[in-house]
Write an enzyme that holds these catalytic residues in place. Structure first.
Site, PDB file in Angstrom:
ATOM      1  CE  LYS A  77     -16.406   1.859  16.086  1.00 46.01           C
ATOM      2  NZ  LYS A  77     -17.122   0.969  17.023  1.00 46.01           N
ATOM      3  CE  LYS A 101      -7.078   1.342  21.893  1.00 47.07           C
ATOM      4  NZ  LYS A 101      -7.770   0.143  22.404  1.00 47.07           N
ATOM      5  CE  LYS A 113     -13.464  -0.791  25.968  1.00 48.87           C
ATOM      6  NZ  LYS A 113     -12.524  -0.972  24.849  1.00 48.87           N
ATOM      7  CB  THR A 197      -7.915  -6.572  17.890  1.00 52.35           C
ATOM      8  OG1 THR A 197      -9.148  -5.855  17.860  1.00 52.35           O
ATOM      9  CG2 THR A 197      -7.094  -6.132  19.077  1.00 52.35           C
ATOM     10  CG  ASN A 228     -11.390 -10.999  18.890  1.00 52.73           C
ATOM     11  OD1 ASN A 228     -10.634 -10.075  18.661  1.00 52.73           O
ATOM     12  ND2 ASN A 228     -12.208 -11.483  17.955  1.00 52.73           N
ATOM     13  CB  SER A 358     -14.575  -0.609  14.581  1.00 54.89           C
ATOM     14  OG  SER A 358     -14.902  -1.764  15.311  1.00 54.89           O
TER      15      SER A 358
HETATM   16  P1  NAD Z   1     -11.852 -12.204  25.142  1.00 55.11           P
HETATM   17  O1  NAD Z   1     -12.955 -12.198  26.094  1.00 55.11           O
HETATM   18  O2  NAD Z   1     -12.098 -12.720  23.770  1.00 55.11           O
HETATM   19  O3  NAD Z   1     -10.602 -13.011  25.750  1.00 55.11           O
HETATM   20  C1  NAD Z   1     -10.050 -12.738  27.003  1.00 55.11           C
HETATM   21  C2  NAD Z   1      -9.020 -13.823  27.288  1.00 55.11           C
HETATM   22  O4  NAD Z   1      -8.311 -13.488  28.490  1.00 55.11           O
HETATM   23  C3  NAD Z   1      -9.642 -15.208  27.529  1.00 55.11           C
HETATM   24  O5  NAD Z   1      -8.844 -16.188  26.882  1.00 55.11           O
HETATM   25  C4  NAD Z   1      -9.538 -15.394  29.038  1.00 55.11           C
HETATM   26  O6  NAD Z   1      -9.432 -16.749  29.413  1.00 55.11           O
HETATM   27  C5  NAD Z   1      -8.249 -14.650  29.308  1.00 55.11           C
HETATM   28  N1  NAD Z   1      -8.111 -14.260  30.707  1.00 55.11           N
HETATM   29  C6  NAD Z   1      -9.053 -13.755  31.545  1.00 55.11           C
HETATM   30  N2  NAD Z   1      -8.517 -13.576  32.769  1.00 55.11           N
HETATM   31  C7  NAD Z   1      -7.222 -13.956  32.687  1.00 55.11           C
HETATM   32  C8  NAD Z   1      -6.161 -14.015  33.615  1.00 55.11           C
HETATM   33  N3  NAD Z   1      -6.323 -13.625  34.867  1.00 55.11           N
HETATM   34  N4  NAD Z   1      -4.958 -14.474  33.179  1.00 55.11           N
HETATM   35  C9  NAD Z   1      -4.777 -14.896  31.920  1.00 55.11           C
HETATM   36  N5  NAD Z   1      -5.752 -14.845  30.982  1.00 55.11           N
HETATM   37  C10 NAD Z   1      -6.955 -14.399  31.374  1.00 55.11           C
HETATM   38  O7  NAD Z   1     -11.326 -10.689  25.099  1.00 55.11           O
HETATM   39  P2  NAD Z   1     -10.522  -9.977  23.945  1.00 55.11           P
HETATM   40  O8  NAD Z   1     -11.475  -9.294  23.047  1.00 55.11           O
HETATM   41  O9  NAD Z   1      -9.479 -10.891  23.412  1.00 55.11           O
HETATM   42  O10 NAD Z   1      -9.834  -8.801  24.800  1.00 55.11           O
HETATM   43  C11 NAD Z   1      -8.608  -8.998  25.494  1.00 55.11           C
HETATM   44  C12 NAD Z   1      -7.943  -7.658  25.716  1.00 55.11           C
HETATM   45  O11 NAD Z   1      -7.777  -7.023  24.432  1.00 55.11           O
HETATM   46  C13 NAD Z   1      -8.755  -6.675  26.566  1.00 55.11           C
HETATM   47  O12 NAD Z   1      -7.875  -5.853  27.305  1.00 55.11           O
HETATM   48  C14 NAD Z   1      -9.462  -5.834  25.523  1.00 55.11           C
HETATM   49  O13 NAD Z   1      -9.835  -4.560  26.019  1.00 55.11           O
HETATM   50  C15 NAD Z   1      -8.384  -5.741  24.470  1.00 55.11           C
HETATM   51  N6  NAD Z   1      -8.879  -5.378  23.162  1.00 55.11           N
HETATM   52  C16 NAD Z   1      -9.749  -6.166  22.462  1.00 55.11           C
HETATM   53  C17 NAD Z   1     -10.190  -5.750  21.225  1.00 55.11           C
HETATM   54  C18 NAD Z   1     -11.099  -6.593  20.372  1.00 55.11           C
HETATM   55  O14 NAD Z   1     -11.385  -6.193  19.235  1.00 55.11           O
HETATM   56  N7  NAD Z   1     -11.541  -7.750  20.818  1.00 55.11           N
HETATM   57  C19 NAD Z   1      -9.764  -4.523  20.698  1.00 55.11           C
HETATM   58  C20 NAD Z   1      -8.871  -3.751  21.429  1.00 55.11           C
HETATM   59  C21 NAD Z   1      -8.436  -4.187  22.656  1.00 55.11           C
END
Ligand code: NAD
Length: 424
Positions: A77, A101, A113, A197, A228, A358
């Protein structure tokens, strides 16, 4: 004379990083080298390329990957990201982090992934839909509700999950909501998944603040990443009385000592003709990465990997670093932060709320029976609080950091599953 600079000398390849984290925790736990050798590599990695018709009639060929690390505990997953920097090593590393995790929060999955090498910001909605459907078609043979269940990640969202579920269901000739999570509510999504998250991360931060004997009310917070994860965390922490003093995204970082007006930052983020730097209350930071070094109680890296390295770790002033992003801290930086007494909530615990809900979504899909948001949030809270307490107690017992303790708990659970199956 050596031309290797300190930055080059530091290991920044996420696949190598997760392998060294595994090795370190596994040795402390006392598992055999055979176990570590099995866990050091994903079981399967699929490379795909697929053609997509663009709006102007041209054909563009996209490349992508799906990595399945371990299916000892259950089906694999993990999310799918759309990003220009996606590489096979990154996807392999992220699938391994997913296994550990799931182990920490004890949900019955191994890690997976996926990623497509593309910058979705350059494409129309129709093109993104065709990329999403094309990728699902390319990986459909190896995913499925009992095999491998994708979810959203960087630059993918519930709409994309909906298109992918539809493609898979059409290919199989049956409705299969359980093939993917993070879907829109109208086609089997779970209440609370979108915020999960962030909510899980906020629960973990609350526990860490209790450990430090500090109140949430008035605590200062810097958040890097306003998607997100980061955006919702900022809102949840503000609801608890925290003061969000800095926010960063891909356009830069904004700072206000008295606390930013979150509603205004959100409006700017949603306005295609503006950026968060237009915020009238805040001051843009000349160097956006300075956000990480601000004197705050809580720092939340919620964007990408390797932002806290040996180059800046000794300048981190936060008491708590909550890794909402996957892999934001390098192993060298980990050591420095631990020695400084920073309480670091590792990604495999701090952002596990997403995979927990999830899992709830998948269970609801398999039962065709749906829960209230209250029930989802209550169950999520129980799991995150319990997991934090387990990890903290083990770290205390072994006088080690929370990341190592979290890995130890996880490796133990996966090892027991491999033993029970007769693999070792
Ligand atoms: P997202 O695409 O919704 O948001 C990413 C954010 O990061 C955006 O605001 C973007 O502008 C910003 N960003 C990109 N490059 C950047 C930089 N160089 N400096 C500063 N900000 C920057 O993605 P998300 O889902 O929020 O995921 C973010 C992190 O959280 C990732 O590492 C992802 O693997 C992790 N994550 C997300 C989830 C989930 O359910 N969405 C779950 C576990 C982990």
């Amino acid at each position: 004379m050596s031309t290797v600079t300190p930055v080059e000398a530091e290991q920044l390849n996420p696949y190598k990083i997760v392998q060294s984290q595994l090795e370190q925790a596994g040795k402390r736990l006392g598992v055999s080298q055979d176990v570590l050798n099995i866990l050091k590599k994903p079981k399967r990695v699929l490379y795909v390329s697929f053609p997509v018709k663009m709006d102007d009639g041209s054909i563009q060929v996209f490349e992508g990957y799906r990595s399945q690390h371990s299916d000892a505990v259950g089906p694999t997953k993990g999310g799918i990201r759309f990003h220009p920097d996606v590489t096979m090593d990154e996807v392999k590393a992220l699938s391994m982090w997913m296994s550990f995790k799931c182990g920490v929060v004890n949900v019955p999955y191994g890690g997976g992934k996926g990623g497509v090498v593309c910058d979705p910001r350059k494409y129309s909605k129709g093109e993104i839909q065709r990329i999403s459907r094309g990728f699902m078609e390319a990986i459909a043979d190896i995913v499925g509700p009992e095999k491998d269940i994708p979810a959203p990640d960087v630059y993918t969202n519930s709409q994309i999950m909906g298109w992918m579920m539809d493609t898979y269901s059409r290919m199989k000739g049956q409705v299969s909501p359980g093939v993917i999570t993070g879907k829109p509510l109208s086609i089997g999504g779970s209440k609370g998944r979108n915020e999960a998250t962030a909510r899980g991360c906020a629960f973990a931060i609350e526990q860490a603040m209790k450990t430090l004997g500090k109140p949430m009310e008035g605590a200062t917070v810097a958040v890097q990443g306003f998607g997100n994860a980061g955006r919702i965390i900022a809102g949840l922490l503000m609801e608890q009385g925290c003061k969000i003093v800095a926010i960063g995204d891909s356009t830069g970082s904004i700072y206000c000592k008295e606390g930013l007006n979150l509603k205004q930052v959100e409006q700017l983020k949603d306005d295609d003709s503006a950026t968060i730097l237009d915020d009238s209350n805040g001051t843009p930071l000349e160097n956006p990465e300075d956000l990480l070094e601000l004197d705050v109680d809580i720092l939340v890296p919620a964007a990408l990997e390797n932002v806290i390295t040996s180059q800046n770790a000794d300048r981190i002033q936060a008491n708590i670093v909550a890794e909402a992003a996957n892999g934001p801290t390098t192993p060298k930086a980990d050591e420095i932060l631990f020695e400084k007494g920073v309480l670091l909530l590792p990604d495999i615990l701090a952002n596990a709320g997403g995979v927990v809900v999830s899992y709830f979504e998948w269970v609801q899909n398999l039962m065709n029976y749906y829960w209230s948001e209250e029930e989802v949030n209550k169950k999520l809270r129980e799991i995150i609080v319990h997991s934090y307490q387990e990890v903290y107690a083990l770290a205390d017992e072994h006088q080690t950091d929370l990341r190592t303790a979290a890995y130890m708990i996880s490796i133990q659970r996966i090892t027991e599953a491999m033993e029970a199956r007769g693999w070792i």
